[in-house]
Design an enzyme around this catalytic site. Structure first.
Site, PDB file in Angstrom:
ATOM      1  N   ARG A  28       0.852  -1.198   0.000  1.00  0.00           N
ATOM      2  CA  ARG A  28       0.000   0.000   0.000  1.00  0.00           C
ATOM      3  C   ARG A  28       0.884   1.243   0.000  1.00  0.00           C
ATOM      4  O   ARG A  28       2.097   1.166   0.178  1.00  0.00           O
ATOM      5  CB  ARG A  28      -1.003  -0.001   1.153  1.00  0.00           C
ATOM      6  CG  ARG A  28      -0.518  -0.451   2.487  1.00  0.00           C
ATOM      7  CD  ARG A  28       0.502   0.402   3.155  1.00  0.00           C
ATOM      8  NE  ARG A  28       0.052   1.774   3.321  1.00  0.00           N
ATOM      9  CZ  ARG A  28       0.816   2.799   3.595  1.00  0.00           C
ATOM     10  NH1 ARG A  28       2.141   2.633   3.729  1.00  0.00           N
ATOM     11  NH2 ARG A  28       0.346   4.014   3.735  1.00  0.00           N
ATOM     12  N   GLY A  29       0.216   2.404  -0.189  1.00  0.00           N
ATOM     13  CA  GLY A  29       0.958   3.640  -0.387  1.00  0.00           C
ATOM     14  C   GLY A  29       1.111   3.840  -1.892  1.00  0.00           C
ATOM     15  O   GLY A  29       1.501   2.909  -2.609  1.00  0.00           O
ATOM     16  N   ALA A  30       0.795   5.055  -2.369  1.00  0.00           N
ATOM     17  CA  ALA A  30       0.689   5.282  -3.814  1.00  0.00           C
ATOM     18  C   ALA A  30       1.944   4.879  -4.604  1.00  0.00           C
ATOM     19  O   ALA A  30       1.846   4.095  -5.564  1.00  0.00           O
ATOM     20  CB  ALA A  30       0.318   6.742  -4.067  1.00  0.00           C
ATOM     21  N   ARG A  54      -7.327  -1.037  -6.893  1.00  0.00           N
ATOM     22  CA  ARG A  54      -7.640   0.140  -6.061  1.00  0.00           C
ATOM     23  C   ARG A  54      -7.725   1.357  -6.987  1.00  0.00           C
ATOM     24  O   ARG A  54      -6.847   1.538  -7.836  1.00  0.00           O
ATOM     25  CB  ARG A  54      -6.565   0.380  -4.988  1.00  0.00           C
ATOM     26  CG  ARG A  54      -6.544  -0.675  -3.899  1.00  0.00           C
ATOM     27  CD  ARG A  54      -5.641  -0.270  -2.745  1.00  0.00           C
ATOM     28  NE  ARG A  54      -6.314   0.630  -1.813  1.00  0.00           N
ATOM     29  CZ  ARG A  54      -5.680   1.267  -0.824  1.00  0.00           C
ATOM     30  NH1 ARG A  54      -4.364   1.140  -0.668  1.00  0.00           N
ATOM     31  NH2 ARG A  54      -6.340   2.042   0.007  1.00  0.00           N
ATOM     32  N   GLN A 100      -2.639   3.125   9.840  1.00  0.00           N
ATOM     33  CA  GLN A 100      -1.321   3.191   9.193  1.00  0.00           C
ATOM     34  C   GLN A 100      -0.353   4.060   9.998  1.00  0.00           C
ATOM     35  O   GLN A 100       0.850   3.822  10.000  1.00  0.00           O
ATOM     36  CB  GLN A 100      -1.454   3.760   7.769  1.00  0.00           C
ATOM     37  CG  GLN A 100      -2.062   2.815   6.757  1.00  0.00           C
ATOM     38  CD  GLN A 100      -3.559   2.968   6.642  1.00  0.00           C
ATOM     39  OE1 GLN A 100      -4.228   3.394   7.573  1.00  0.00           O
ATOM     40  NE2 GLN A 100      -4.107   2.616   5.491  1.00  0.00           N
ATOM     41  N   ASP A 136      -2.146  10.643  -2.837  1.00  0.00           N
ATOM     42  CA  ASP A 136      -2.482   9.528  -3.735  1.00  0.00           C
ATOM     43  C   ASP A 136      -2.772   9.997  -5.149  1.00  0.00           C
ATOM     44  O   ASP A 136      -2.589   9.246  -6.108  1.00  0.00           O
ATOM     45  CB  ASP A 136      -3.674   8.746  -3.190  1.00  0.00           C
ATOM     46  CG  ASP A 136      -3.237   7.911  -2.000  1.00  0.00           C
ATOM     47  OD1 ASP A 136      -3.209   8.458  -0.876  1.00  0.00           O
ATOM     48  OD2 ASP A 136      -2.853   6.747  -2.202  1.00  0.00           O
ATOM     49  N   ASN A 158      -5.736  12.210  -0.447  1.00  0.00           N
ATOM     50  CA  ASN A 158      -4.843  11.457   0.453  1.00  0.00           C
ATOM     51  C   ASN A 158      -5.730  10.730   1.465  1.00  0.00           C
ATOM     52  O   ASN A 158      -6.965  10.864   1.442  1.00  0.00           O
ATOM     53  CB  ASN A 158      -3.843  12.394   1.140  1.00  0.00           C
ATOM     54  CG  ASN A 158      -2.735  11.632   1.856  1.00  0.00           C
ATOM     55  OD1 ASN A 158      -2.134  10.718   1.291  1.00  0.00           O
ATOM     56  ND2 ASN A 158      -2.470  11.968   3.102  1.00  0.00           N
ATOM     57  N   LYS A 159      -5.119   9.989   2.338  1.00  0.00           N
ATOM     58  CA  LYS A 159      -5.842   9.166   3.313  1.00  0.00           C
ATOM     59  C   LYS A 159      -6.962   9.938   4.011  1.00  0.00           C
ATOM     60  O   LYS A 159      -6.802  11.103   4.366  1.00  0.00           O
ATOM     61  CB  LYS A 159      -4.829   8.629   4.336  1.00  0.00           C
ATOM     62  CG  LYS A 159      -5.386   7.789   5.458  1.00  0.00           C
ATOM     63  CD  LYS A 159      -6.258   6.637   5.003  1.00  0.00           C
ATOM     64  CE  LYS A 159      -5.568   5.727   4.004  1.00  0.00           C
ATOM     65  NZ  LYS A 159      -6.536   4.810   3.331  1.00  0.00           N
TER      66      LYS A 159
HETATM   67  O1  MRU Z   1      -4.761   3.184   2.016  1.00  0.00           O
HETATM   68  P1  MRU Z   1      -3.290   3.444   1.937  1.00  0.00           P
HETATM   69  O2  MRU Z   1      -2.548   2.990   3.146  1.00  0.00           O
HETATM   70  O3  MRU Z   1      -2.684   2.930   0.659  1.00  0.00           O
HETATM   71  O4  MRU Z   1      -3.176   5.041   1.904  1.00  0.00           O
HETATM   72  C1  MRU Z   1      -1.905   5.614   1.750  1.00  0.00           C
HETATM   73  C2  MRU Z   1      -1.898   7.090   1.805  1.00  0.00           C
HETATM   74  O5  MRU Z   1      -2.914   7.734   1.856  1.00  0.00           O
HETATM   75  C3  MRU Z   1      -0.551   7.749   1.691  1.00  0.00           C
HETATM   76  O6  MRU Z   1      -0.527   8.948   2.397  1.00  0.00           O
HETATM   77  C4  MRU Z   1      -0.259   8.049   0.210  1.00  0.00           C
HETATM   78  O7  MRU Z   1      -0.422   6.896  -0.560  1.00  0.00           O
HETATM   79  C5  MRU Z   1       1.112   8.569   0.020  1.00  0.00           C
HETATM   80  S1  MRU Z   1       2.349   7.325   0.252  1.00  0.00           S
HETATM   81  C6  MRU Z   1       3.851   8.036  -0.098  1.00  0.00           C
END
Ligand code: MRU
Length: 326
Positions: A22-24, A66, A173, A214, A224-225
């Protein structure tokens, strides 16, 4: 730390959907390798044309895991373009070329994170308290992170600072990843519940917010999250700079504003249970839920975008296009 061995695109799809990866930026790099796996999963004696057709299908499939992080789409499209540009070289050579491209995407991600750290460190005044939300660190990228790359760069330069990590409900997270990652790196990190962000700002424990992204639309609106938008509103109310750190691969200049960014909705169990090896229910059975995984922070609330190509401030379409398309 767990190692996940993935041999087929289907396994990668599940790893992304279940947030094992996970994470973009990490999703983007993983998708590039997923395209390599798809190119290998071919019947013997296949021709280049079949490989390219299979890659198109695999790309659509991986993108369906996703919807919000544009890095996934970006990496899939780059792998497809590579295949199209080399369609004449034969299947074996094309498979090797695709692996080289995935390695390049991986290496570029590391370099982009380091560059974000070098640009963003200018916001790190000695003694500052910085709040971050979710995890935009090494565990969300190939290494170093985006928001957290700025902390690692400040640490390398011996700038003293303190981080407040929002726990980041519902999947934690911030508690599970950011707090662990920063503490393991020897950074002064304090875990707080999401609902405490306003108080730590009011108490002047926090003078800066840095988060990841994201997907960033052409005007700077940033997905973002979930909870990031609330933090941005709080930062504006307390006149605290709100910084978004992201590589060029997170910008989606085809979208004029954040209104068109697809927001993932996830199962209600994520908010009716505490996550863990043995999930524990914390809400009445059968309760109605609404669980969007991301929100969009309007550009007007963002003080600066820190990218691998430099800092964009004020945040507007002209500034973004000048940096990101250049
Ligand atoms: O649902 P996730 O854990 O994939 O969400 C991740 C985020 O929102 C991060 O802040 C974003 O992807 C940036 S990661 C460098």
């Amino acid at each position: 730390v767990a190692t996940l061995r993935i041999h087929h695109p289907e396994e990668l799809w599940t790893a992304i959907r279940t947030l094992a990866v996970r994470g973009a930026p990490a999703i983007g790099v993983a998708a590039a390798y997923g395209m390599v796996l798809a190119a290998r999963d071919l019947p013997p004696d296949s021709q280049s044309a079949q490989l390219i057709t299979a890659l198109h299908a695999a790309g659509d499939y991986l993108k369906s895991s996703r919807p919000t992080a544009v890095n996934l789409e970006w990496a899939v499209n780059r792998m497809r373009q590579t295949a199209n540009a080399h369609r004449g070289i034969g299947v074996r050579q094309l498979q090797i070329r695709l692996l080289d491209e995935a390695h390049a995407i991986h290496a570029e991600d590391v370099a982009m994170c380091l560059a974000i750290g070098r640009h963003g460190v200018s916001f790190m005044r000695p003694g500052i308290g910085v709040l971050t939300h979710c995890n935009a660190g090494a565990l969300a990228t190939s290494d170093h992170g985006t928001a957290l790359a700025i902390f690692y760069e400040a640490q390398r330069r011996a700038i003293p600072f303190q981080v407040f990590a929002d726990e980041t409900r519902p999947l934690l997270q911030g508690a599970r990843l950011t707090a662990w990652e920063l503490a393991a790196s020897g950074i002064d990190v304090t875990l707080i519940c999401d609902s405490m962000a306003g108080l730590v700002m009011q108490q002047k424990k926090v003078g800066l917010v840095i988060v990841g992204a994201d997907r960033i639309a052409a005007n700077g609106d940033t997905a973002n999250k979930i909870g990031t938008y609330s933090v941005a509103q709080l930062a504006a109310a307390h006149k605290i700079p709100f910084i978004v750190a992201a590589p060029a691969s997170t910008f989606d200049l085809a979208l004029a504003t954040g209104a068109a960014i697809p927001i993932e909705e996830r199962p209600g169990e994520e908010i009716t249970q505490v996550p863990g090896p043995v999930p524990h229910r914390t809400a009445p059975a059968g309760i109605q839920t609404y669980n969007p995984a991301f929100d969009v922070t309007p550009a007007a609330l963002i003080t600066a975008l820190v990218t691998d190509r430099g800092i964009i401030s004020p945040v507007n379409e002209a500034g973004i296009r000048a940096r990101i398309t250049a």
